[in-house]
Scaffold this active site. Sequence first.
Site, PDB file in Angstrom:
ATOM      1  N   ASP A 124       0.825  -1.197   0.000  1.00  0.00           N
ATOM      2  CA  ASP A 124       0.000   0.000   0.000  1.00  0.00           C
ATOM      3  C   ASP A 124       0.866   1.256   0.000  1.00  0.00           C
ATOM      4  OD1 ASP A 124      -2.730   1.171   0.390  1.00  0.00           O
ATOM      5  OD2 ASP A 124      -1.819   1.910   2.239  1.00  0.00           O
ATOM      6  N   GLU A 160       1.431  -0.586  -5.092  1.00  0.00           N
ATOM      7  CA  GLU A 160       0.400   0.431  -5.298  1.00  0.00           C
ATOM      8  C   GLU A 160       1.137   1.761  -5.267  1.00  0.00           C
ATOM      9  OE1 GLU A 160      -3.406   2.754  -3.497  1.00  0.00           O
ATOM     10  OE2 GLU A 160      -1.674   2.198  -2.315  1.00  0.00           O
TER      11      GLU A 160
END
Length: 534
Positions: free
Chosen positions: A200, A267
């Site tokens: 993330d 990401e």
Amino acid sequence: MSWWRHAVCYEVYPRSFADSNGDGIGDLPGVTERLGHLRDLGADAVWITPFYPSPLADGGYDIADHTGIAPDLGTLDDFGTLTRHAHGLGLKVIVDLVPNHTSDAHPWFQEALSGGPGCAARDRYLFRRGQGPDGGLPPNDWQSAFGGPAWTRVTDGDWYLHLHAPEQPDLNWRNPQVRSDFADVLRFWLDHGVDGFRVDVAHALFKAEGLPDAGPGQHQDPLRNHLMPYYDQEELHPLYREWRALLSTHPAPPGAVAPTDRVLVAESAVFAPERLARYIRPDEMQQAFNFAFLEAPWEAQALRGVIDDSLAATASVDAPVTWVLSSHDAVRPVTRYGSELRARSAALLMLALPGAAYLYQGEELALPQAAVPDDRIRDPLWERSGHTDRGRDGARTPIPWSGSRPPYGFTTAAPDECWLPQPEGWAAHTVEAQLADPHSTLALYRAALLLRREHPAEAHAALRWYTAPGDRCLAFRRGELGCVVNLGPDPLSLDTLGLPGRPVLSSAPLQGRTLPPDTAVWLTIKEESGHSHG
């Protein structure tokens, strides 16, 4: 060819996937019960978004324990059952690693608060004194991606950085203990059978030394993300090389992929293709989400530009492009493109391209963005924006499995007990209804993934573009599979393209060899053609 180079991965947002115990919240046993849907769809892997203990200030991405299971989602034994079942179905398992920040309820942050200014625990995070005579102004001008300042002041006068919600304090990745602790987190989940991690906010872990001001226009132009002092810093890459080496050598438990076949997925909201490619160099991560493709408008020239630039950049580092149309953070394609017809065509375009692809739960059912009532919105964007941005809850509504009314088989709880409300009118979007309809979007996805398996292509198989009339069509082939997308307002004759082949799948019915507007078609090609350009 490594599995991740061409994999189709299905994203599960567990709170909205399937509820096994009737409390209105999806859970890990519910995911396990429904994994057959992913296998039958034709997915190669499942990515499960955070299931860790969390106060849920940001949908579970505010983590209070990186090696625990949220009690309302299950237990560690439930996770083990899920992983074993997935592996038994031939599915790899990817989980979220959230290294940029923790929850403010995390023991590390609580220790930092109680320790006071200058304590060692505060060095795990980015605490600073403020500006001005009394330190009453933030340390710099950085803004949160969720709106408002990226700094919050605590009672003893220090400020702490949070690039997202105030409940998500950013970690200090120059602290060696942070680096060591996250290596332990990786080992923990590898020991529990995971095959990879989606990292993330992978572009934001390190902030520029000295925390300089970022200037005006923050978060307004994605193409400038890599210029921000809190994004895309050089120190990221040695860290990811360390993680790649760890994944490649840490022993694998029974059923999991071999260490050298594990995957790291970035990401990374870096939109310059050549800079995004740096995250997937041969000794770093294997995949990086292509957000430029997701955010491209429904225009042939724009889409071709993204495709060409992405393929060229990733070819330079011998990595696949990782295509994505939707996620728990994005407006669903049916709503974003303006119609189910366009969303179906976009899916065939994406799945025809060489490389890997990620699907988000409900995408294969043509779910539109749900309208969530004001008093049920949970996304922090709603409050942080002063009620001008409704946030991402409309893409996170529980998906429909069966029946004609909410909760559509998602739970045995009453509809108003679901953690997010489902809209009326989704009966035709249920898995049950679409399995019975050979023309449904679910049928289209299943057929496309089957054909994709039958026509494998190297991650950098050369795309052969064909000249199309005007600028409202995309036409290309990769090996024996051809794809034509009509993005214009008028019907298009396939015979005008010089692209040979027999239509085998289309997003809407063809009229002979004429492609209606907003329609895509796949063709099988056996012979070479001399009419290519590009």
